[in-house]
Motif scaffolding. Structure first.
Motif, PDB file in Angstrom:
ATOM      1  N   VAL A  69       0.843  -1.194   0.000  1.00 57.60           N
ATOM      2  CA  VAL A  69       0.000   0.000   0.000  1.00 57.60           C
ATOM      3  C   VAL A  69       0.879   1.246   0.000  1.00 57.60           C
ATOM      4  CG1 VAL A  69      -1.715   1.315   1.324  1.00 57.60           C
ATOM      5  CG2 VAL A  69      -1.860  -1.178   1.229  1.00 57.60           C
ATOM      6  N   ASP A  70       0.412   2.265  -0.708  1.00 59.24           N
ATOM      7  CA  ASP A  70       1.031   3.595  -0.704  1.00 59.24           C
ATOM      8  C   ASP A  70       0.076   4.530   0.039  1.00 59.24           C
ATOM      9  OD1 ASP A  70       2.598   5.927  -1.503  1.00 59.24           O
ATOM     10  OD2 ASP A  70       1.055   6.283  -3.024  1.00 59.24           O
ATOM     11  N   VAL A  71       0.520   5.084   1.168  1.00 59.55           N
ATOM     12  CA  VAL A  71      -0.326   5.987   1.957  1.00 59.55           C
ATOM     13  C   VAL A  71       0.008   7.429   1.604  1.00 59.55           C
ATOM     14  CG1 VAL A  71      -0.827   6.857   4.270  1.00 59.55           C
ATOM     15  CG2 VAL A  71      -0.697   4.392   3.854  1.00 59.55           C
ATOM     16  N   ASP A  72      -0.989   8.171   1.141  1.00 58.65           N
ATOM     17  CA  ASP A  72      -0.813   9.573   0.759  1.00 58.65           C
ATOM     18  C   ASP A  72      -1.830  10.414   1.531  1.00 58.65           C
ATOM     19  OD1 ASP A  72       0.039  11.856  -0.545  1.00 58.65           O
ATOM     20  OD2 ASP A  72      -1.263  11.542  -2.282  1.00 58.65           O
ATOM     21  N   LEU A  73      -1.517  10.690   2.795  1.00 64.38           N
ATOM     22  CA  LEU A  73      -2.347  11.549   3.635  1.00 64.38           C
ATOM     23  C   LEU A  73      -1.645  12.885   3.740  1.00 64.38           C
ATOM     24  CD1 LEU A  73      -3.366   9.015   6.455  1.00 64.38           C
ATOM     25  CD2 LEU A  73      -4.549   9.537   4.305  1.00 64.38           C
ATOM     26  N   GLU A  74      -2.293  13.960   3.271  1.00 63.12           N
ATOM     27  CA  GLU A  74      -1.605  15.247   3.131  1.00 63.12           C
ATOM     28  C   GLU A  74      -2.233  16.371   3.953  1.00 63.12           C
ATOM     29  OE1 GLU A  74      -0.192  16.361  -0.702  1.00 63.12           O
ATOM     30  OE2 GLU A  74      -0.123  14.304  -1.451  1.00 63.12           O
ATOM     31  N   ASP A  75      -1.897  17.603   3.531  1.00 62.32           N
ATOM     32  CA  ASP A  75      -2.232  18.831   4.264  1.00 62.32           C
ATOM     33  C   ASP A  75      -1.431  18.910   5.562  1.00 62.32           C
ATOM     34  OD1 ASP A  75      -3.520  21.262   4.312  1.00 62.32           O
ATOM     35  OD2 ASP A  75      -5.338  20.514   5.278  1.00 62.32           O
ATOM     36  N   TYR A  76      -0.192  18.383   5.484  1.00 56.81           N
ATOM     37  CA  TYR A  76       0.664  18.211   6.659  1.00 56.81           C
ATOM     38  C   TYR A  76       0.822  19.473   7.501  1.00 56.81           C
ATOM     39  CZ  TYR A  76       2.232  14.687   3.229  1.00 56.81           C
ATOM     40  OH  TYR A  76       2.286  13.706   2.285  1.00 56.81           O
ATOM     41  N   TRP A  77       1.024  20.608   6.853  1.00 56.35           N
ATOM     42  CA  TRP A  77       1.333  21.864   7.549  1.00 56.35           C
ATOM     43  C   TRP A  77       0.176  22.357   8.412  1.00 56.35           C
ATOM     44  CZ3 TRP A  77       1.983  20.558   2.551  1.00 56.35           C
ATOM     45  CH2 TRP A  77       0.913  20.813   1.696  1.00 56.35           C
ATOM     46  N   SER A  78      -1.005  21.781   8.214  1.00 56.62           N
ATOM     47  CA  SER A  78      -2.160  22.158   9.037  1.00 56.62           C
ATOM     48  C   SER A  78      -2.396  21.181  10.182  1.00 56.62           C
ATOM     49  CB  SER A  78      -3.428  22.229   8.163  1.00 56.62           C
ATOM     50  OG  SER A  78      -3.287  23.223   7.161  1.00 56.62           O
ATOM     51  N   TRP A  79      -1.557  20.159  10.292  1.00 50.94           N
ATOM     52  CA  TRP A  79      -1.752  19.160  11.339  1.00 50.94           C
ATOM     53  C   TRP A  79      -1.330  19.690  12.704  1.00 50.94           C
ATOM     54  CZ3 TRP A  79       0.694  14.039   9.039  1.00 50.94           C
ATOM     55  CH2 TRP A  79      -0.056  13.641   7.926  1.00 50.94           C
ATOM     56  N   SER A  80      -2.031  19.227  13.717  1.00 55.00           N
ATOM     57  CA  SER A  80      -1.631  19.494  15.098  1.00 55.00           C
ATOM     58  C   SER A  80      -0.642  18.417  15.540  1.00 55.00           C
ATOM     59  CB  SER A  80      -2.854  19.472  16.014  1.00 55.00           C
ATOM     60  OG  SER A  80      -3.408  18.156  16.060  1.00 55.00           O
ATOM     61  N   THR A  81      -0.057  18.619  16.708  1.00 54.70           N
ATOM     62  CA  THR A  81       0.832  17.601  17.270  1.00 54.70           C
ATOM     63  C   THR A  81       0.085  16.289  17.460  1.00 54.70           C
ATOM     64  OG1 THR A  81       2.147  19.292  18.401  1.00 54.70           O
ATOM     65  CG2 THR A  81       2.327  17.031  19.221  1.00 54.70           C
ATOM     66  N   ALA A  82      -1.170  16.388  17.903  1.00 54.17           N
ATOM     67  CA  ALA A  82      -1.982  15.175  18.084  1.00 54.17           C
ATOM     68  C   ALA A  82      -2.245  14.479  16.754  1.00 54.17           C
ATOM     69  CB  ALA A  82      -3.306  15.535  18.758  1.00 54.17           C
ATOM     70  N   ASP A  83      -2.473  15.255  15.693  1.00 61.85           N
ATOM     71  CA  ASP A  83      -2.698  14.664  14.372  1.00 61.85           C
ATOM     72  C   ASP A  83      -1.487  13.841  13.946  1.00 61.85           C
ATOM     73  OD1 ASP A  83      -5.216  15.883  14.081  1.00 61.85           O
ATOM     74  OD2 ASP A  83      -4.347  17.658  13.140  1.00 61.85           O
ATOM     75  N   PHE A  84      -0.299  14.401  14.124  1.00 60.00           N
ATOM     76  CA  PHE A  84       0.907  13.695  13.704  1.00 60.00           C
ATOM     77  C   PHE A  84       1.131  12.442  14.545  1.00 60.00           C
ATOM     78  CE2 PHE A  84       5.644  13.216  13.634  1.00 60.00           C
ATOM     79  CZ  PHE A  84       5.734  12.832  12.303  1.00 60.00           C
ATOM     80  N   THR A  85       0.846  12.544  15.827  1.00 60.51           N
ATOM     81  CA  THR A  85       0.974  11.367  16.705  1.00 60.51           C
ATOM     82  C   THR A  85       0.016  10.267  16.276  1.00 60.51           C
ATOM     83  OG1 THR A  85       1.693  12.715  18.588  1.00 60.51           O
ATOM     84  CG2 THR A  85       0.754  10.546  19.078  1.00 60.51           C
ATOM     85  N   ASN A  86      -1.213  10.627  15.998  1.00 61.11           N
ATOM     86  CA  ASN A  86      -2.203   9.626  15.568  1.00 61.11           C
ATOM     87  C   ASN A  86      -1.875   9.063  14.183  1.00 61.11           C
ATOM     88  OD1 ASN A  86      -3.743   9.908  17.921  1.00 61.11           O
ATOM     89  ND2 ASN A  86      -4.933  11.599  17.074  1.00 61.11           N
ATOM     90  N   TYR A  87      -1.331   9.910  13.326  1.00 59.91           N
ATOM     91  CA  TYR A  87      -0.872   9.479  11.999  1.00 59.91           C
ATOM     92  C   TYR A  87       0.200   8.401  12.136  1.00 59.91           C
ATOM     93  CZ  TYR A  87       1.927  10.280   7.636  1.00 59.91           C
ATOM     94  OH  TYR A  87       2.656  10.176   6.477  1.00 59.91           O
ATOM     95  N   LYS A  88       1.149   8.614  13.020  1.00 59.70           N
ATOM     96  CA  LYS A  88       2.199   7.619  13.243  1.00 59.70           C
ATOM     97  C   LYS A  88       1.618   6.320  13.795  1.00 59.70           C
ATOM     98  CE  LYS A  88       4.686  10.362  15.783  1.00 59.70           C
ATOM     99  NZ  LYS A  88       5.774  10.744  16.714  1.00 59.70           N
ATOM    100  N   THR A  89       0.629   6.435  14.651  1.00 62.54           N
ATOM    101  CA  THR A  89      -0.032   5.230  15.178  1.00 62.54           C
ATOM    102  C   THR A  89      -0.690   4.450  14.053  1.00 62.54           C
ATOM    103  OG1 THR A  89      -0.435   6.271  17.327  1.00 62.54           O
ATOM    104  CG2 THR A  89      -1.831   4.395  16.746  1.00 62.54           C
ATOM    105  N   PHE A  90      -1.383   5.165  13.166  1.00 63.12           N
ATOM    106  CA  PHE A  90      -2.022   4.513  12.023  1.00 63.12           C
ATOM    107  C   PHE A  90      -0.994   3.805  11.155  1.00 63.12           C
ATOM    108  CE2 PHE A  90      -3.370   5.011   7.495  1.00 63.12           C
ATOM    109  CZ  PHE A  90      -4.383   4.061   7.507  1.00 63.12           C
ATOM    110  N   LEU A  91       0.110   4.476  10.866  1.00 58.89           N
ATOM    111  CA  LEU A  91       1.146   3.871  10.030  1.00 58.89           C
ATOM    112  C   LEU A  91       1.737   2.631  10.692  1.00 58.89           C
ATOM    113  CD1 LEU A  91       3.092   7.002   8.695  1.00 58.89           C
ATOM    114  CD2 LEU A  91       1.244   5.721   7.573  1.00 58.89           C
ATOM    115  N   GLN A  92       1.968   2.703  11.973  1.00 60.53           N
ATOM    116  CA  GLN A  92       2.536   1.555  12.685  1.00 60.53           C
ATOM    117  C   GLN A  92       1.578   0.371  12.653  1.00 60.53           C
ATOM    118  OE1 GLN A  92       3.424   2.197  16.899  1.00 60.53           O
ATOM    119  NE2 GLN A  92       5.181   0.839  16.706  1.00 60.53           N
TER     120      GLN A  92
END
Length: 367
Positions: free
Chosen positions: A163-186
């Protein structure tokens, strides 16, 4: 749905620095060859480079729907094809996009068979282009689990590579968004690896540390390939200035070396552009029309295919073809520009390269 992949450029290299990129623009080639010979340098390097390319959905008659006819020449026979199969809704649910909807480059058994006939690997894309959709997906354990089960099941049943994951709009993410994003990827990496499948993740182009994204932290989740989208620098143009090229050499080099300082080169896929854009001159980044296919660019005012005219319009800082007509700047990446950008990457030890995007006659490397 947004089809333009966004990048974040933070800084430009000194205009006087004699790097591999500026050597190209000055006519001093890497490895001692003149810049005009960059195409032959690329051909020599090709056996050491694995290519892949993205395909995105379109309706009947849209330029992107010629993508299958383009990859039928086996340009990525030993590489990968990445069609968009899933999109993330505002609710965080993941929808399978299928050819039954009247779209091209989406899922069907026939599409899977065609991809396999013309590539060694296939990584269908899970696409989410805005913060609200991404947040709704990654912040909910139930939504994450449902998405992971859905994509893993299809990849396994269809015999695809991952799978190729392309979830964007990175610069608008909060710290919580990035943490949850990493959880999803893991969690997704764990699921895919249990089935001997792989995970690619698309990441913004960066030249220095930023609060919204961390290459090393993403790589540590179990990602197999981190795909750096090294293009769309035009959106970082200062107000009132001339629009920047899509991928200037100096900036591309900075993006590459920064990524290599954070993640092993063997895990990196550097992505190059094959498309064009138009914008008011001087630049208004809110009025940029991006992702213009080459066949459409040929219809723009002032376009010329005359070799002398093309070379007179070649931008020395990027190799891209640029001209202004009726107050509008046009910029596109031709084959020569692609060859030279690739040569720069190869000079830095890059061995895996992706291209945005196929369709509409967009150029490809010299072969």
């Amino acid at each position: 749905m947004l089809f333009r992949k966004l990048s974040v450029g933070v800084a430009l290299a000194s205009a006087t620095a004699l790097t591999a990129a500026t050597a190209l623009t000055a006519g001093i080639a890497m490895h001692g060859a003149p810049a005009a010979e960059s195409a032959s340098f690329r051909v020599a390097a090709e056996p050491n480079v694995q290519f892949q390319t993205w395909l995105y959905p379109g309706g009947p008659g849209e330029p992107v729907c010629t993508a299958a006819a383009e990859y039928a020449d086996d340009r990525v026979k030993n590489g990968a094809l990445n069609p968009e199969y899933w999109s993330v809704a505002s609710s965080g649910s993941v929808t399978l996009e299928t050819t039954a909807d009247g779209t091209c480059n989406t899922y069907s058994s026939q599409n899977v068979a065609d991809l396999k006939a013309h590539s060694a690997h296939q990584y269908p894309t899970l696409s989410g282009m805005d913060t609200a959709s991404v947040r709704a997906l990654v912040s909910s354990e139930a939504k994450r689990t449902a998405a992971i089960e859905k994509v893993t099941s299809l990849v396994v049943s269809a015999g695809l590579s991952g799978v190729d994951v392309d979830l964007e709009d990175y610069w608008s993410w909060s710290t919580a968004d990035f943490t949850n994003y990493k959880t999803f990827l893991q969690e997704l990496a764990t699921s895919l690896h249990s089935k001997e499948k792989r995970l690619q993740v698309d990441a913004p182009a960066m030249t220095e540390d930023a609060a919204f994204y961390d290459y090393a932290a993403v790589a540590a989740t179990g990602v197999d390939d981190l795909v750096i989208m090294a293009y769309d620098e035009e959106y970082d143009t200062a107000k009132g200035e001339a629009c920047l090229p899509i991928a200037p050499y100096s900036w591309l080099e900075q993006v590459t070396t920064y990524a290599q300082s954070k993640v092993a080169t063997s895990k990196l896929i550097m992505a190059l552009p094959s498309y064009g854009y138009s914008a008011p001159s001087p630049c208004d980044t809110d009025a940029v029309t991006g992702n213009i296919h080459f066949n459409d660019m040929k219809q723009k005012p002032g376009f010329s295919a005359d070799p002398a005219t093309v070379e007179s319009r070649r931008d020395p800082s990027s190799g891209e073809i640029r001209w202004t007509a009726n107050g509008t700047l046009y910029d596109y990446v031709d084959q020569t520009a692609m060859d030279r950008k690739l040569a720069l990457l190869v000079s830095h030890g890059v061995t895996k390269v992706s291209v945005w995007t196929l369709g509409g006659g967009n150029p490809w490397f010299t072969r």
